[in-house]
Design a protein around this motif. Structure first.
Motif, mmCIF file in Angstrom:
data_model
loop_
_atom_site.group_PDB
_atom_site.id
_atom_site.type_symbol
_atom_site.label_atom_id
_atom_site.label_comp_id
_atom_site.label_asym_id
_atom_site.label_seq_id
_atom_site.Cartn_x
_atom_site.Cartn_y
_atom_site.Cartn_z
ATOM 1 N N TYR A 1 -10.704 4.035 -12.336
ATOM 2 C CA TYR A 1 -10.627 3.928 -10.874
ATOM 3 C C TYR A 1 -9.746 2.738 -10.459
ATOM 4 C CZ TYR A 1 -14.728 7.038 -10.862
ATOM 5 O OH TYR A 1 -15.593 8.092 -11.043
ATOM 6 N N SER A 2 -9.830 1.664 -11.239
ATOM 7 C CA SER A 2 -9.075 0.460 -10.894
ATOM 8 C C SER A 2 -7.573 0.716 -10.918
ATOM 9 C CB SER A 2 -9.423 -0.681 -11.862
ATOM 10 O OG SER A 2 -10.773 -1.055 -11.741
ATOM 11 N N LEU A 3 -7.115 1.547 -11.858
ATOM 12 C CA LEU A 3 -5.683 1.857 -11.929
ATOM 13 C C LEU A 3 -5.197 2.492 -10.632
ATOM 14 C CD1 LEU A 3 -5.032 3.209 -15.540
ATOM 15 C CD2 LEU A 3 -3.988 1.224 -14.451
ATOM 16 N N VAL A 4 -5.975 3.427 -10.113
ATOM 17 C CA VAL A 4 -5.604 4.064 -8.847
ATOM 18 C C VAL A 4 -5.653 3.040 -7.722
ATOM 19 C CG1 VAL A 4 -6.054 5.989 -7.288
ATOM 20 C CG2 VAL A 4 -6.599 6.209 -9.717
ATOM 21 N N GLY A 5 -6.681 2.180 -7.751
ATOM 22 C CA GLY A 5 -6.811 1.155 -6.725
ATOM 23 C C GLY A 5 -5.651 0.177 -6.723
ATOM 24 N N LEU A 6 -5.121 -0.158 -7.901
ATOM 25 C CA LEU A 6 -3.973 -1.067 -7.973
ATOM 26 C C LEU A 6 -2.769 -0.468 -7.262
ATOM 27 C CD1 LEU A 6 -4.264 -2.321 -11.667
ATOM 28 C CD2 LEU A 6 -4.574 -3.685 -9.595
ATOM 29 N N GLY A 7 -2.594 0.841 -7.414
ATOM 30 C CA GLY A 7 -1.515 1.509 -6.686
ATOM 31 C C GLY A 7 -1.719 1.443 -5.184
ATOM 32 N N LEU A 8 -2.970 1.582 -4.752
ATOM 33 C CA LEU A 8 -3.266 1.524 -3.321
ATOM 34 C C LEU A 8 -3.115 0.108 -2.759
ATOM 35 C CD1 LEU A 8 -6.283 3.989 -3.108
ATOM 36 C CD2 LEU A 8 -4.075 4.219 -1.954
ATOM 37 N N VAL A 9 -3.305 -0.910 -3.592
ATOM 38 C CA VAL A 9 -3.036 -2.277 -3.142
ATOM 39 C C VAL A 9 -1.572 -2.404 -2.740
ATOM 40 C CG1 VAL A 9 -2.802 -4.659 -3.939
ATOM 41 C CG2 VAL A 9 -4.899 -3.402 -4.399
ATOM 42 N N LEU A 10 -0.686 -1.867 -3.580
ATOM 43 C CA LEU A 10 0.737 -1.875 -3.237
ATOM 44 C C LEU A 10 1.012 -1.022 -2.011
ATOM 45 C CD1 LEU A 10 2.818 -1.586 -6.545
ATOM 46 C CD2 LEU A 10 2.740 -3.501 -4.959
ATOM 47 N N LEU A 11 0.466 0.180 -2.012
ATOM 48 C CA LEU A 11 0.803 1.158 -0.979
ATOM 49 C C LEU A 11 0.221 0.777 0.379
ATOM 50 C CD1 LEU A 11 2.224 3.920 -0.591
ATOM 51 C CD2 LEU A 11 0.021 5.004 -1.058
ATOM 52 N N THR A 12 -1.064 0.482 0.414
ATOM 53 C CA THR A 12 -1.751 0.225 1.678
ATOM 54 C C THR A 12 -1.827 -1.260 2.001
ATOM 55 O OG1 THR A 12 -3.077 2.226 1.336
ATOM 56 C CG2 THR A 12 -3.863 0.657 2.982
ATOM 57 N N GLY A 13 -2.244 -2.069 1.033
ATOM 58 C CA GLY A 13 -2.417 -3.488 1.295
ATOM 59 C C GLY A 13 -1.120 -4.234 1.499
ATOM 60 N N VAL A 14 -0.096 -3.886 0.724
ATOM 61 C CA VAL A 14 1.181 -4.598 0.804
ATOM 62 C C VAL A 14 2.134 -3.933 1.779
ATOM 63 C CG1 VAL A 14 3.236 -5.284 -0.503
ATOM 64 C CG2 VAL A 14 0.958 -5.564 -1.513
ATOM 65 N N ALA A 15 2.353 -2.630 1.611
ATOM 66 C CA ALA A 15 3.343 -1.931 2.432
ATOM 67 C C ALA A 15 2.768 -1.376 3.731
ATOM 68 C CB ALA A 15 3.979 -0.801 1.632
ATOM 69 N N GLY A 16 1.443 -1.357 3.869
ATOM 70 C CA GLY A 16 0.836 -0.880 5.107
ATOM 71 C C GLY A 16 0.877 0.621 5.280
#
Length: 588
Positions: A37-52
């Protein structure tokens, strides 16, 4: 960003202990799922948390990775390690197609589009005979490394969490780079980023693809861990759950993804046992609890649980190791008195409203030209027409002998025109040094792969050396490591000027740089402008502060109701009856 690396060593230490401690197999299995699950979450950190960018379709990319390896290993006998790369290739192409279509959308359209994408792939996987329909594919072999069967226990734990650690390190390296700063600029809108020369659509697509590839790796690991796949773990429900984990953990933090996955998985298992006992009947009641938790998190802790940890972590200063770095290449500057900007009868209409009506003026090298007029005169619109933020209805703009009308703002920036904004645009959680280095984006070339593998060290030193030089040039050398959001208005304005200077411009355009400044701050700004002019810089100044304008400008262009009222030297403008009438409503 450097402070977050303390989390890396803490994570490695904990994982090392777990690998050798005699924990029950149940807990090892739970930690294996948390790693996936963490691997998918790391992608979402970039996608949602960083790029909005919000996506509910990441589970579909997990499914592509899982089904690709399942079908190939069962039907062709291909090595699972080769199927990983096939799955990544299919995922990458799929992500490029989806991103090319959806990332041009804004607002709620992007999340809706990713929901549609996730549902489409879910029903496709569930209705294809070749993929076993809703029963899925069974009998998938486990992973082996040099003849060693990884299995589903500690061996898989070491493998999966090694991948998580490597992905975390790569993302930390990426975010602390030229490409990462460009990605971090996306969240605050595209105007500032494009003005710095950043191709915002390109970077959005890159972020989307990286997030999809991480999800695909998770799916590949999942298939060989489960020894079977079916559509259920790749539906919309799981896509929402991945986003839930990351938001609760801290969508703006790399370690927030792992924190969210850990807490969600453990809480889900306990709630599935506890809630039916309390309520007296079975059901997915944990979903209700998760919904309440999400609402409370968004209300009281919008940056997630990890933000509570992050605020108490030490914040070391960046090592200033760029003293010996080579200077960045510089563009040739115009000779003193050379025509730099020629604005020729530019016009802008919005429907039936004429905002700018056939404005013409020129700027020569080493000259400070002021663009002034009452509120609503069309100054900022003219400014945006010149810099490419708005398109011209008619007329043209010639910069250093080349027509730039119709070009995007990033294309104009690449030719040597830099600007600031009426309302300061910056990345508040980055340091002053990093914000200013963003202005030199076009003067570097290292991309995502170089950043992740730290092959960009020499270029990073060059960029930071340039940023420090420009900050010291305008008297802000003491603010290098200060967080930009902590600055007062005056230093923020100066920081924007330093960022614009990092682009090595031939023409600097300042949009109301004195707005909100105190008297001494305006004096400091005037000194900076005179210094830049003395160094041969050409400037276009949009400003309401007449004392500043009359003090620093060589030539003034006066606008009224979108038209050119008059132009001339400050003395001529002060003596003009037409100008007094425009500002005071009378010629007396």
């Amino acid at each position: 960003m450097l402070a977050r690396r303390y989390g890396l060593w803490a994570l490695i230490g904990v994982l090392g202990l777990v690998a050798v401690l005699p924990l029950p197999d149940f807990w090892i299995t739970q930690l294996n799922y948390i790693g996936l699950y963490s691997l998918v979450g790391l992608g979402l950190v970039l996608l949602t948390g960083v790029a909005g960018l919000t996506s509910f379709g990441q589970a579909a990319f997990v499914g592509i990775g899982a089904y690709t390896t399942a079908w190939l290993t069962l039907n062709t006998g291909m090595s699972p390690w080769l199927t990983l790369f096939v799955g990544l290739a299919i995922t990458g192409v799929s992500a490029l197609i989806v991103a090319g279509i959806t990332l041009r959308m804004s607002g709620h359209y992007l999340p809706l589009a990713t929901i549609a994408w996730g549902l489409s792939l879910y029903y496709l996987m569930g209705n294809l005979d070749a993929l076993g329909k809703y029963d899925g594919l069974l009998g998938i072999k486990g992973l082996t490394i040099l003849g060693w069967d990884v299995g589903q226990g500690r061996g898989f734990f070491v493998l999966s969490w090694s991948v998580v650690v490597l992905a975390s390190v790569a993302i930390l390296h990426l975010l602390d780079s030229r490409a990462g700063r460009a990605m971090r600029s996306l969240r605050n809108g595209t105007q500032m980023a494009e003005a710095m020369g950043i191709d915002t659509l390109r970077y959005k697509i890159i972020v989307f693809v990286i997030a999809a590839l991480l999800a695909s790796i998770s799916g590949w690991l999942f298939a060989h861990f489960q020894h079977s796949v079916n559509p259920s773990p790749f539906g919309l429900k799981m896509g929402i759950e991945y986003l839930f984990m990351t938001v609760v953990g801290g969508v703006g933090h790399v370690w927030g993804a792992i924190t969210g996955a850990l807490l969600t998985k453990l809480l889900e298992d306990h709630l599935q046992v506890l809630l039916p006992q309390l309520i007296g009947t079975s059901g997915s009641y944990e979903t209700i609890v998760f919904g309440i938790i999400l609402v409370l998190t968004l209300k009281f802790l919008p940056n997630g649980l990890w933000s509570l940890v992050d605020r108490h972590m030490p914040k070391p200063q960046r090592a200033m190791d760029w003293a010996q770095a080579l200077p960045l290449s510089a563009r040739t500057k115009p000779e003193q008195g050379e025509l730099v900007l020629d604005v020729q009868a530019i016009r802008k209409t919005f429907g039936g409203l004429v905002a700018v009506n056939d404005i013409s003026f020129q700027i020569k090298a080493g000259q400070i030209v002021g663009l002034i007029g009452p509120n609503g005169a069309g100054k900022s619109t003219t400014f945006n027409l010149i810099t490419g933020l708005l398109s011209l209805t008619s007329g043209q703009v010639v910069f250093r002998g080349k027509t730039i009308s119709g070009q995007r703002s990033r294309e104009i920036a690449s030719q040597g025109m830099s600007r600031t904004f009426q309302h300061v645009k910056m990345i508040p959680d980055m340091s002053v040094l990093e914000n200013v280095a963003l202005g030199a984006h076009l003067r570097g070339y290292k991309g995502v792969v170089s950043a992740m593998t730290r092959l960009n060290k020499d270029e990073e030193r060059q960029l930071f050396k340039e940023a420090q030089t420009q900050l010291e040039r305008i008297g802000m050398g003491a603010y290098l490591h200060e967080q930009a959001g902590n600055l007062a208005m005056g230093p923020q304005r100066l920081m924007e000027i330093a960022r614009a200077l990092c682009g090595d411009p031939a023409l600097l355009l300042l949009d109301e740089p004195a707005a909100g400044l105190r008297h001494k701050e305006k004096q400091a700004l005037a000194a900076v402008l005179r210094q830049l002019q003395g160094e041969g810089m050409s400037l276009l100044l949009v400003e309401h502060d007449m004392d500043l304008v009359m003090d620093v400008c060589d030539h003034l262009v006066v606008m009224e109701f979108g038209t050119l009222l008059t132009q001339g030297t400050p003395t001529e403008i002060q003596e003009s009856p037409a100008v007094r009438a425009a500002y005071l409503g009378t010629e007396h």
